[in-house]
Design a protein around this motif. Sequence first.
Motif, PDB file in Angstrom:
ATOM      1  N   ASN A 100     -10.917  -0.118  -5.545  1.00 46.92           N
ATOM      2  CA  ASN A 100      -9.466  -0.197  -5.487  1.00 46.92           C
ATOM      3  C   ASN A 100      -8.864   0.653  -6.614  1.00 46.92           C
ATOM      4  O   ASN A 100      -9.164   0.428  -7.786  1.00 46.92           O
ATOM      5  CB  ASN A 100      -9.026  -1.658  -5.645  1.00 46.92           C
ATOM      6  CG  ASN A 100      -7.531  -1.845  -5.474  1.00 46.92           C
ATOM      7  OD1 ASN A 100      -6.759  -0.896  -5.556  1.00 46.92           O
ATOM      8  ND2 ASN A 100      -7.121  -3.076  -5.246  1.00 46.92           N
TER       9      ASN A 100
ATOM     10  N   SER B 167     -19.017  -3.086  -2.886  1.00 49.63           N
ATOM     11  CA  SER B 167     -17.693  -3.365  -3.430  1.00 49.63           C
ATOM     12  C   SER B 167     -17.221  -4.767  -3.071  1.00 49.63           C
ATOM     13  O   SER B 167     -16.516  -5.414  -3.847  1.00 49.63           O
ATOM     14  CB  SER B 167     -16.685  -2.325  -2.932  1.00 49.63           C
ATOM     15  OG  SER B 167     -16.399  -2.502  -1.558  1.00 49.63           O
ATOM     16  N   LYS B 168     -17.619  -5.259  -1.898  1.00 51.56           N
ATOM     17  CA  LYS B 168     -17.218  -6.602  -1.478  1.00 51.56           C
ATOM     18  C   LYS B 168     -17.925  -7.677  -2.301  1.00 51.56           C
ATOM     19  O   LYS B 168     -17.365  -8.724  -2.602  1.00 51.56           O
ATOM     20  CB  LYS B 168     -17.518  -6.804   0.009  1.00 51.56           C
ATOM     21  CG  LYS B 168     -16.823  -5.806   0.932  1.00 51.56           C
ATOM     22  CD  LYS B 168     -15.312  -5.868   0.793  1.00 51.56           C
ATOM     23  CE  LYS B 168     -14.629  -4.857   1.713  1.00 51.56           C
ATOM     24  NZ  LYS B 168     -13.156  -4.843   1.510  1.00 51.56           N
TER      25      LYS B 168
ATOM     26  N   TYR C 128     -16.985   5.108  -3.392  1.00 55.60           N
ATOM     27  CA  TYR C 128     -17.451   3.800  -3.841  1.00 55.60           C
ATOM     28  C   TYR C 128     -16.587   2.666  -3.315  1.00 55.60           C
ATOM     29  O   TYR C 128     -16.922   1.501  -3.498  1.00 55.60           O
ATOM     30  CB  TYR C 128     -17.462   3.745  -5.376  1.00 55.60           C
ATOM     31  CG  TYR C 128     -18.591   4.507  -6.039  1.00 55.60           C
ATOM     32  CD1 TYR C 128     -19.149   4.054  -7.225  1.00 55.60           C
ATOM     33  CD2 TYR C 128     -19.104   5.670  -5.491  1.00 55.60           C
ATOM     34  CE1 TYR C 128     -20.174   4.745  -7.851  1.00 55.60           C
ATOM     35  CE2 TYR C 128     -20.126   6.375  -6.109  1.00 55.60           C
ATOM     36  CZ  TYR C 128     -20.654   5.910  -7.280  1.00 55.60           C
ATOM     37  OH  TYR C 128     -21.661   6.595  -7.898  1.00 55.60           O
ATOM     38  N   GLY C 129     -15.461   3.007  -2.720  1.00 53.24           N
ATOM     39  CA  GLY C 129     -14.593   1.970  -2.179  1.00 53.24           C
ATOM     40  C   GLY C 129     -13.913   1.129  -3.230  1.00 53.24           C
ATOM     41  O   GLY C 129     -13.556  -0.027  -2.986  1.00 53.24           O
TER      42      GLY C 129
ATOM     43  N   LYS D  73     -21.763   5.876   1.898  1.00 55.42           N
ATOM     44  CA  LYS D  73     -20.452   5.240   1.924  1.00 55.42           C
ATOM     45  C   LYS D  73     -20.524   3.773   2.350  1.00 55.42           C
ATOM     46  O   LYS D  73     -19.974   2.908   1.654  1.00 55.42           O
ATOM     47  CB  LYS D  73     -19.493   6.019   2.827  1.00 55.42           C
ATOM     48  CG  LYS D  73     -18.060   5.490   2.790  1.00 55.42           C
ATOM     49  CD  LYS D  73     -17.080   6.416   3.489  1.00 55.42           C
ATOM     50  CE  LYS D  73     -16.822   7.648   2.666  1.00 55.42           C
ATOM     51  NZ  LYS D  73     -15.718   8.465   3.241  1.00 55.42           N
ATOM     52  N   PRO D  74     -21.203   3.410   3.479  1.00 52.86           N
ATOM     53  CA  PRO D  74     -21.280   1.992   3.839  1.00 52.86           C
ATOM     54  C   PRO D  74     -22.004   1.152   2.795  1.00 52.86           C
ATOM     55  O   PRO D  74     -21.670  -0.014   2.586  1.00 52.86           O
ATOM     56  CB  PRO D  74     -22.029   1.987   5.173  1.00 52.86           C
ATOM     57  CG  PRO D  74     -22.646   3.321   5.309  1.00 52.86           C
ATOM     58  CD  PRO D  74     -21.787   4.264   4.529  1.00 52.86           C
TER      59      PRO D  74
ATOM     60  N   TYR E 234     -21.993   1.607  -0.557  1.00 51.26           N
ATOM     61  CA  TYR E 234     -21.099   1.312  -1.667  1.00 51.26           C
ATOM     62  C   TYR E 234     -19.927   0.423  -1.248  1.00 51.26           C
ATOM     63  O   TYR E 234     -19.462  -0.405  -2.029  1.00 51.26           O
ATOM     64  CB  TYR E 234     -20.589   2.606  -2.302  1.00 51.26           C
ATOM     65  CG  TYR E 234     -21.605   3.250  -3.209  1.00 51.26           C
ATOM     66  CD1 TYR E 234     -22.106   2.576  -4.314  1.00 51.26           C
ATOM     67  CD2 TYR E 234     -22.084   4.536  -2.971  1.00 51.26           C
ATOM     68  CE1 TYR E 234     -23.038   3.138  -5.148  1.00 51.26           C
ATOM     69  CE2 TYR E 234     -23.019   5.125  -3.806  1.00 51.26           C
ATOM     70  CZ  TYR E 234     -23.489   4.422  -4.884  1.00 51.26           C
ATOM     71  OH  TYR E 234     -24.422   4.993  -5.716  1.00 51.26           O
ATOM     72  N   PHE E 235     -19.448   0.591  -0.027  1.00 53.87           N
ATOM     73  CA  PHE E 235     -18.349  -0.261   0.429  1.00 53.87           C
ATOM     74  C   PHE E 235     -18.819  -1.706   0.562  1.00 53.87           C
ATOM     75  O   PHE E 235     -18.068  -2.643   0.303  1.00 53.87           O
ATOM     76  CB  PHE E 235     -17.784   0.262   1.752  1.00 53.87           C
ATOM     77  CG  PHE E 235     -16.680   1.252   1.579  1.00 53.87           C
ATOM     78  CD1 PHE E 235     -15.356   0.871   1.708  1.00 53.87           C
ATOM     79  CD2 PHE E 235     -16.953   2.566   1.244  1.00 53.87           C
ATOM     80  CE1 PHE E 235     -14.328   1.783   1.526  1.00 53.87           C
ATOM     81  CE2 PHE E 235     -15.938   3.492   1.060  1.00 53.87           C
ATOM     82  CZ  PHE E 235     -14.619   3.097   1.202  1.00 53.87           C
ATOM     83  N   THR E 236     -20.085  -1.898   0.967  1.00 51.57           N
ATOM     84  CA  THR E 236     -20.659  -3.246   1.024  1.00 51.57           C
ATOM     85  C   THR E 236     -20.776  -3.828  -0.383  1.00 51.57           C
ATOM     86  O   THR E 236     -20.424  -4.985  -0.626  1.00 51.57           O
ATOM     87  CB  THR E 236     -22.034  -3.228   1.707  1.00 51.57           C
ATOM     88  OG1 THR E 236     -21.900  -2.695   3.026  1.00 51.57           O
ATOM     89  CG2 THR E 236     -22.618  -4.636   1.792  1.00 51.57           C
TER      90      THR E 236
END
Length: 379
Positions: free
Chosen positions: A171, A143-144, A168-169, A136-137, A139-141
């Motif tokens: 939107n 995503s930014k 995947y974070g 999770k961290p 994919y969230f990274t």
Amino acid sequence: MVEISHNISLLSVCDATPTSFGSFEEFLVSLSSKIKQEGWTHIIVFRDRPIENVEKSLLNLDTKIKIVKPSKLGIINFVRFYKIIKEVQPNYVHFHFYPIYSIMNYLSFLLDVKIIYTDHMGSRKPNSIVKKIMRKPYYFTCSKFFSPGIEKIICVSEFVKSKYSKEYGINPKKMCVIYNGINTARFQKKINTKGIREKYNLKEKFIVTCVGIRFDKGPHCLVKAASLILQRVPNVQFVLVGDGKFKNYLEKLIDDHKVKDHIIMTGTLTDVTDIYSISSCVVVPSICEEAFCFIVAEAMAMEVPVIAFDSGAIKEVIHNKFQVVPKDHTVLADRVVEILTEEDTSDKKEMRAHIIENFPLEKCVNEHILLYKKLLNSK
């Protein structure tokens, strides 16, 4: 709303090489046909040259084909596709089977294109605690860094949309659901099946089919279930369709379970409709999480009962939720026996009607065209 110009072009980039005329290839051909009707231009990129009937079908629709084998280095892919986009000047670049988070998305800032993704592949759950914690961290990274530049992500099921949002974070506003579609005219049950049985030397009363000789498609689960099924219904033959490295493991497993006389491996088939036509049921024991599952839709369109593992989006596609079972070969065996021994066949016509209503190829293609038009009008 702005008038849509006829000078529109779509660049479809597929990390795939068509080796059969399957449902995805049929989608590309139908999309090309619709694009030609609209007066637009379609360019498709494959990894390698597609088989002849796919290539001819596309070229006959004035679709242009390019071959680009992706590199493991993202910057090389970036440069290659930068050159292609500069050359063909598409309005849209639609990536199929490509990772959503990558440097490729920055092409939209350098060139006047709208980037779209469709990930048709299923997924596997992390097989270790460390991977589960880091997923999770990670994919969230990503995503930014890499989500800027993506215009839209087409999800082939609600399952995929939920997965992308949670893991995947992504939107949710960037996503939409367009279910895959199949050619219901092609996938119709054939009445005269005697010649098909003779061709594959299938003599038993019941035929149980599994399509896909890969670990993630779970054919080994059917092999393990086969001996349990034969104890209760002895006149069954099992047909395994496909080829690949996993075949060697399967052959050993078949010998170990002493079911060799009841199993036929067809190899890769260019057309699976013959096998569906003679099948008493089709088993989909996927151990991955299916993003959609063409096999389920194809078999049901041909009025063949499907028994599937509870995998990803299969519950969204299958007609009768009772046909979804836990990922356990003993439960699978029990359900196959039930299907083979039950006399009620009234559900078969309903299966086809369910696919025609919800997953026809025409609906899928039309929704893609509507999305392209909507994106062209958006600022």
